[in-house]
Design a protein around this motif. Sequence first.
Motif, PDB file in Angstrom:
ATOM      1  N   VAL A 149       0.867  -1.164   0.000  1.00  0.00           N
ATOM      2  CA  VAL A 149       0.000   0.000   0.000  1.00  0.00           C
ATOM      3  C   VAL A 149       0.908   1.219   0.000  1.00  0.00           C
ATOM      4  CG1 VAL A 149      -1.743   1.274   1.299  1.00  0.00           C
ATOM      5  CG2 VAL A 149      -1.811  -1.224   1.241  1.00  0.00           C
ATOM      6  N   TRP A 150       0.703   2.116  -0.927  1.00  0.00           N
ATOM      7  CA  TRP A 150       1.543   3.299  -1.066  1.00  0.00           C
ATOM      8  C   TRP A 150       0.759   4.534  -0.655  1.00  0.00           C
ATOM      9  CZ3 TRP A 150       6.549   2.518  -1.887  1.00  0.00           C
ATOM     10  CH2 TRP A 150       6.941   1.284  -2.424  1.00  0.00           C
ATOM     11  N   THR A 151       1.392   5.390   0.131  1.00  0.00           N
ATOM     12  CA  THR A 151       0.790   6.637   0.594  1.00  0.00           C
ATOM     13  C   THR A 151       1.425   7.791  -0.166  1.00  0.00           C
ATOM     14  OG1 THR A 151       0.452   5.707   2.802  1.00  0.00           O
ATOM     15  CG2 THR A 151       0.425   8.109   2.607  1.00  0.00           C
ATOM     16  N   PRO A 152       0.622   8.571  -0.921  1.00  0.00           N
ATOM     17  CA  PRO A 152       1.198   9.723  -1.617  1.00  0.00           C
ATOM     18  C   PRO A 152       1.582  10.811  -0.623  1.00  0.00           C
ATOM     19  CG  PRO A 152      -1.170   9.587  -2.006  1.00  0.00           C
ATOM     20  CD  PRO A 152      -0.794   8.393  -1.186  1.00  0.00           C
ATOM     21  N   ALA A 153       2.706  11.461  -0.873  1.00  0.00           N
ATOM     22  CA  ALA A 153       3.198  12.513   0.023  1.00  0.00           C
ATOM     23  C   ALA A 153       3.885  13.590  -0.804  1.00  0.00           C
ATOM     24  CB  ALA A 153       4.163  11.921   1.046  1.00  0.00           C
ATOM     25  N   PRO A 154       3.372  14.827  -0.761  1.00  0.00           N
ATOM     26  CA  PRO A 154       4.032  15.906  -1.495  1.00  0.00           C
ATOM     27  C   PRO A 154       5.302  16.389  -0.790  1.00  0.00           C
ATOM     28  CG  PRO A 154       2.108  16.737  -0.330  1.00  0.00           C
ATOM     29  CD  PRO A 154       2.134  15.252  -0.125  1.00  0.00           C
ATOM     30  N   VAL A 155       6.280  16.760  -1.584  1.00  0.00           N
ATOM     31  CA  VAL A 155       7.526  17.314  -1.047  1.00  0.00           C
ATOM     32  C   VAL A 155       7.230  18.738  -0.574  1.00  0.00           C
ATOM     33  CG1 VAL A 155       9.895  18.001  -1.614  1.00  0.00           C
ATOM     34  CG2 VAL A 155       8.936  15.892  -2.566  1.00  0.00           C
ATOM     35  N   SER A 156       7.509  19.013   0.701  1.00  0.00           N
ATOM     36  CA  SER A 156       7.210  20.331   1.263  1.00  0.00           C
ATOM     37  C   SER A 156       8.441  21.235   1.330  1.00  0.00           C
ATOM     38  CB  SER A 156       6.580  20.193   2.649  1.00  0.00           C
ATOM     39  OG  SER A 156       7.423  19.461   3.509  1.00  0.00           O
ATOM     40  N   SER A 157       9.624  20.659   1.349  1.00  0.00           N
ATOM     41  CA  SER A 157      10.859  21.455   1.267  1.00  0.00           C
ATOM     42  C   SER A 157      11.944  20.575   0.678  1.00  0.00           C
ATOM     43  CB  SER A 157      11.270  21.993   2.635  1.00  0.00           C
ATOM     44  OG  SER A 157      11.713  20.947   3.474  1.00  0.00           O
ATOM     45  N   PHE A 158      12.856  21.228  -0.020  1.00  0.00           N
ATOM     46  CA  PHE A 158      13.914  20.490  -0.708  1.00  0.00           C
ATOM     47  C   PHE A 158      15.120  21.398  -0.845  1.00  0.00           C
ATOM     48  CE2 PHE A 158      16.326  19.174  -4.367  1.00  0.00           C
ATOM     49  CZ  PHE A 158      16.379  17.801  -4.220  1.00  0.00           C
ATOM     50  N   GLY A 159      16.315  20.851  -0.592  1.00  0.00           N
ATOM     51  CA  GLY A 159      17.524  21.638  -0.791  1.00  0.00           C
ATOM     52  C   GLY A 159      18.770  20.816  -0.606  1.00  0.00           C
ATOM     53  N   ASP A 169      -2.246  15.122   5.317  1.00  0.00           N
ATOM     54  CA  ASP A 169      -3.418  14.402   4.797  1.00  0.00           C
ATOM     55  C   ASP A 169      -3.360  12.913   5.097  1.00  0.00           C
ATOM     56  OD1 ASP A 169      -4.503  16.724   3.792  1.00  0.00           O
ATOM     57  OD2 ASP A 169      -3.682  16.436   1.770  1.00  0.00           O
ATOM     58  N   ALA A 170      -2.328  12.463   5.777  1.00  0.00           N
ATOM     59  CA  ALA A 170      -2.158  11.047   6.109  1.00  0.00           C
ATOM     60  C   ALA A 170      -1.698  10.929   7.558  1.00  0.00           C
ATOM     61  CB  ALA A 170      -1.162  10.396   5.163  1.00  0.00           C
ATOM     62  N   ALA A 171      -2.491  11.476   8.471  1.00  0.00           N
ATOM     63  CA  ALA A 171      -2.110  11.516   9.889  1.00  0.00           C
ATOM     64  C   ALA A 171      -1.916  10.123  10.479  1.00  0.00           C
ATOM     65  CB  ALA A 171      -3.147  12.295  10.686  1.00  0.00           C
ATOM     66  N   ASP A 172      -2.748   9.149  10.093  1.00  0.00           N
ATOM     67  CA  ASP A 172      -2.589   7.784  10.602  1.00  0.00           C
ATOM     68  C   ASP A 172      -1.258   7.188  10.164  1.00  0.00           C
ATOM     69  OD1 ASP A 172      -5.024   7.935  11.862  1.00  0.00           O
ATOM     70  OD2 ASP A 172      -6.107   6.783  10.335  1.00  0.00           O
ATOM     71  N   PHE A 173      -0.877   7.465   8.940  1.00  0.00           N
ATOM     72  CA  PHE A 173       0.407   6.971   8.438  1.00  0.00           C
ATOM     73  C   PHE A 173       1.551   7.612   9.224  1.00  0.00           C
ATOM     74  CE2 PHE A 173       4.093   7.220   5.620  1.00  0.00           C
ATOM     75  CZ  PHE A 173       4.269   5.872   5.336  1.00  0.00           C
ATOM     76  N   ALA A 174       1.501   8.925   9.413  1.00  0.00           N
ATOM     77  CA  ALA A 174       2.546   9.624  10.174  1.00  0.00           C
ATOM     78  C   ALA A 174       2.625   9.082  11.598  1.00  0.00           C
ATOM     79  CB  ALA A 174       2.279  11.133  10.181  1.00  0.00           C
ATOM     80  N   ALA A 175       1.485   8.749  12.186  1.00  0.00           N
ATOM     81  CA  ALA A 175       1.449   8.236  13.560  1.00  0.00           C
ATOM     82  C   ALA A 175       2.035   6.831  13.667  1.00  0.00           C
ATOM     83  CB  ALA A 175       0.024   8.249  14.089  1.00  0.00           C
TER      84      ALA A 175
END
Length: 175
Positions: free
Chosen positions: A49-59, A76-82
Amino acid sequence: MAAVANTVSTLTLRPSPHAFAVPAMGSLPFLRRRMRSRRLAAVQQDAAVWTPAPVSSFGPATADGSLVHFSVDLSDAADFAASYTTPGQYLLIRVPGEDELKPAFMAIASPPGGAGFEFLVKTVPGTTAEKLCGLHDGDVLELGAIMGNGFPISRINPPDEAQTVLLFATGTGIR
């Protein structure tokens, strides 16, 4: 999300007059030959199962750009983060549309409890890591399930002596 693909091959069964009889020890070679002649069913599933996640910072993390630091937003994926509970846990990352590249195992570089994850990646030509090092803010990655037991930080004794703990590792499979 990932689609689940099922592939089923044919199962060929032949009736046997001795189907419920207990085989004698001398009949085992016969049973082995009979088992080899059967085609067995095989089910292949993409169970990840894949959870989409946008890049919020990059450098870049180094002057030469060989290491990059990026964060993904999991609001948008609080359960996954937890599900990230212990420092040292890791996951698989893949770049959508890059099907020829294998997903990469990546250690999570941020502490548990946040609304996103941070990663530090070294570029390696021809790999998923190279694609990760070419990201931009807003690009979307796909994250696999959190894996591993992590490092038991709670076992630092006495805990007051270590206000900051830094863990460094390279390679795959380090314990």
